[in-house]
Design a protein around this motif. Structure first.
Motif, PDB file in Angstrom:
ATOM      1  N   UNK A 152      66.128  71.394  11.063  1.00  0.00           N
ATOM      2  CA  UNK A 152      66.543  72.788  10.911  1.00  0.00           C
ATOM      3  C   UNK A 152      67.904  72.976  11.572  1.00  0.00           C
ATOM      4  N   UNK A 153      68.012  72.438  12.784  1.00  0.00           N
ATOM      5  CA  UNK A 153      69.293  72.362  13.495  1.00  0.00           C
ATOM      6  C   UNK A 153      69.319  71.020  14.206  1.00  0.00           C
ATOM      7  N   UNK A 154      70.484  70.371  14.181  1.00  0.00           N
ATOM      8  CA  UNK A 154      70.591  69.071  14.846  1.00  0.00           C
ATOM      9  C   UNK A 154      70.293  69.175  16.336  1.00  0.00           C
ATOM     10  N   UNK A 155      70.472  70.365  16.907  1.00  0.00           N
ATOM     11  CA  UNK A 155      70.153  70.592  18.320  1.00  0.00           C
ATOM     12  C   UNK A 155      68.666  70.479  18.586  1.00  0.00           C
ATOM     13  N   UNK A 156      67.860  70.287  17.523  1.00  0.00           N
ATOM     14  CA  UNK A 156      66.427  70.095  17.699  1.00  0.00           C
ATOM     15  C   UNK A 156      66.072  68.866  18.515  1.00  0.00           C
ATOM     16  N   UNK A 157      67.031  67.967  18.716  1.00  0.00           N
ATOM     17  CA  UNK A 157      66.747  66.802  19.575  1.00  0.00           C
ATOM     18  C   UNK A 157      66.413  67.253  20.995  1.00  0.00           C
ATOM     19  N   UNK A 158      66.827  68.465  21.366  1.00  0.00           N
ATOM     20  CA  UNK A 158      66.470  68.972  22.690  1.00  0.00           C
ATOM     21  C   UNK A 158      64.971  69.231  22.796  1.00  0.00           C
TER      22      UNK A 158
END
Length: 506
Positions: free
Chosen positions: A175-181
């Motif tokens: 959904x957002x690459x920041x999902x790795x957080x």
């Protein structure tokens, strides 16, 4: 029905209604990113292709949000721009309800829960996001689901729950690459749950990491196969770390509402928030019960996500740190702060409750009053002019747009159309224009400079200094105005017979 939190449900319904109220004038807010999401969703619905309006494959953004929008089209039969207010209202209501469920895991205080509900419902930080057609609307909900599943896992180390965590984190990543957080948050909680045997912790962390990362890996491999890049062309960061910390601090000031516009101590506030979060997380590591508590899981996500945004903004260049980028951290932070303040009387039982409750009540009233004032100002603006973006009145009633709509044969078929706002051209007229090249993309600049015949739609409202300038264009092109209006000009462009060397730099 006995498992439904009535207060949370009523608050969720109120949140849904507020989104409808804020979007009733001109509809859902649409930004350049929203145009990409919407066009991809339309192409999935009509042509089963992951392509944007310019026939380019979706690479800069992950795939799941446009897929989510296309599913809403299949279910409702409505375009995302039309169904956007209801869709975002449902997501906002769901977020409020999930926050209520999450808070009950840490506190039984009804007063504290209502403080949370009121803070969420009228939050300018969240209303700014949920009145726009942005992927953050879905990402924030997925984040809260992941935090709830992580807490459930800590209560009972179930493989079924672990797989649910992995799926949720995986969907957030695409959904957002920041999902790795979220992968990092789940991994941190699982690995450092010290009352579980080490071998089991390592095994479950690896399983969670591998399953959740598979979603992102598949998306990245698809991108690489199509374009040769994992996430599209990314520019190196130009903003120093401590400048980004300052920008992060300004967002915190805005979140506090009564400090909005007072940014003198923004950097110190940013540093203090991260240091305090780190200290509390380390402290809870050695308390197995509190390590798996809901408020600690929320704190872990807030710390990891915020640090990721600041560091990645320093390494890679994208928009300046703002409320939109940091919005997924708002609800977890609010949950932690309200929980912490509500437990102060218990932790300082030797102090008379009056000495604590009175200042806390005054702080809450000040916070809520300032939130109401800012949200009211937002509503007045939206009600008179529409939400900032391409559904705002200035874009909807643009003379340039209306001229193009009224003259469908204005452009010669097959001739390239350039614009300094290609998304606006597509959204308002349905034409697929090309963006003017960025100055750092030398090959694109050279191709543009050598193109003999094309059109240029230039909007005065857009001033993107990253694009080639008008002096550069006029040095290489002969511009013939086809239509001039207060908001822009439509040009027919051909090559100059002789270029002026002093304007060779874009």
């Amino acid at each position: 029905m006995k498992h439904i939190d009535t207060n949370a449900l009523l608050s969720a319904i109120a949140g849904f209604c507020i989104i409808l109220l804020f979007t009733h004038h001109g509809g859902i807010g649409v930004s350049p990113d929203s145009v990409v999401y919407t066009s991809v969703a339309r192409n999935i619905y009509h042509h089963h292709q992951l392509e944007a309006y310019n026939h380019m494959p979706l690479v800069d953004f992950p795939v799941f949000y446009p897929v989510f929008l296309s599913v809403s089209m299949f279910v409702s039969g409505l375009d995302p721009v039309v169904s956007g207010p209801v869709l975002n209202g449902l997501l906002f209501g769901l977020l409020i309800y999930l926050c209520g469920v999450a808070f009950r895991k840490s506190s039984s205080s009804v007063t504290a829960r209502w403080a949370l509900y009121l803070s969420l419902i009228i939050s300018p930080a969240l209303l700014n996001v949920y009145t726009m057609l942005w992927s953050e609307t879905l990402f924030i909900v997925l984040s809260m689901v992941l935090l709830l599943l992580t807490h459930k896992y800590c209560q009972k180390t179930s493989l079924t729950v672990l797989i649910g965590m992995a799926v949720c984190a995986g969907l957030a990543c695409i959904t957002r690459y920041a999902g790795i957080t979220l992968i990092a948050t789940g991994g941190f909680i699982i690995l450092f749950r010290l009352n579980t045997p080490l071998r089991k912790r390592i095994g479950h962390t690896l399983l969670f990491g591998c399953l959740s990362s598979a979603f992102l890996l598949a998306n990245l491999l698809r991108n690489a196969q199509i374009t040769g890049t994992f996430t599209g062309e990314r520019e190196k960061g130009i903003t120093p770390f401590f400048t980004n910390m300052y920008y992060y601090g300004t967002v915190l000031c805005d979140w506090l509402s009564f400090l909005k516009g007072h940014y003198q101590g923004a950097t110190l506030l940013a540093i203090a928030s991260l240091l305090l979060s780190a200290i509390l997380l380390i402290r809870h590591l050695f308390r197995p019960v509190s390590h798996g508590a809901m408020h600690n899981i929320a704190l872990a996500f807030f710390f990891i996500y915020t640090l990721f945004i600041v560091v990645s903004s320093t390494i890679s260049r994208y928009e300046q740190i703002n409320n939109r980028l940091l919005s997924p951290a708002f609800a977890p932070l609010l949950l932690v702060v309200i929980y912490s303040l509500s437990t102060l009387p218990e932790r300082f039982s030797h102090i008379r409750k009056t000495y604590l409750l009175v200042p806390l009540a005054l702080m809450f009233i000040l916070f809520q009053a300032s939130q109401v004032q800012i949200s009211k100002s937002m509503y007045n603006e939206y009600n008179h002019y529409g939400i900032p973006g391409y559904t705002q009145d200035s874009w909807r009633h643009s003379p340039v747009t209306q001229h193009i709509q009224n003259h469908p044969n204005l452009f010669k078929p097959g001739t390239t159309i350039y614009s300094n706002a290609q998304e606006a051209v597509y959204f308002t007229t349905g034409l697929a224009a090309k963006s003017l090249p960025h100055t750092i993309d030398t090959q694109d600049v050279e191709t543009f400079a050598k193109t003999n015949e094309h059109y240029l739609i230039r909007y005065n409202e857009v001033n993107d200094t990253d694009l080639v300038s008008m002096p550069f264009i006029t040095a290489h092109k002969k511009l013939t105005p086809l239509y001039t209006a207060t908001d822009g000009v439509i040009y027919s462009c051909t090559l100059q017979k002789a270029n002026n060397s002093e304007h060779d730099h874009p």
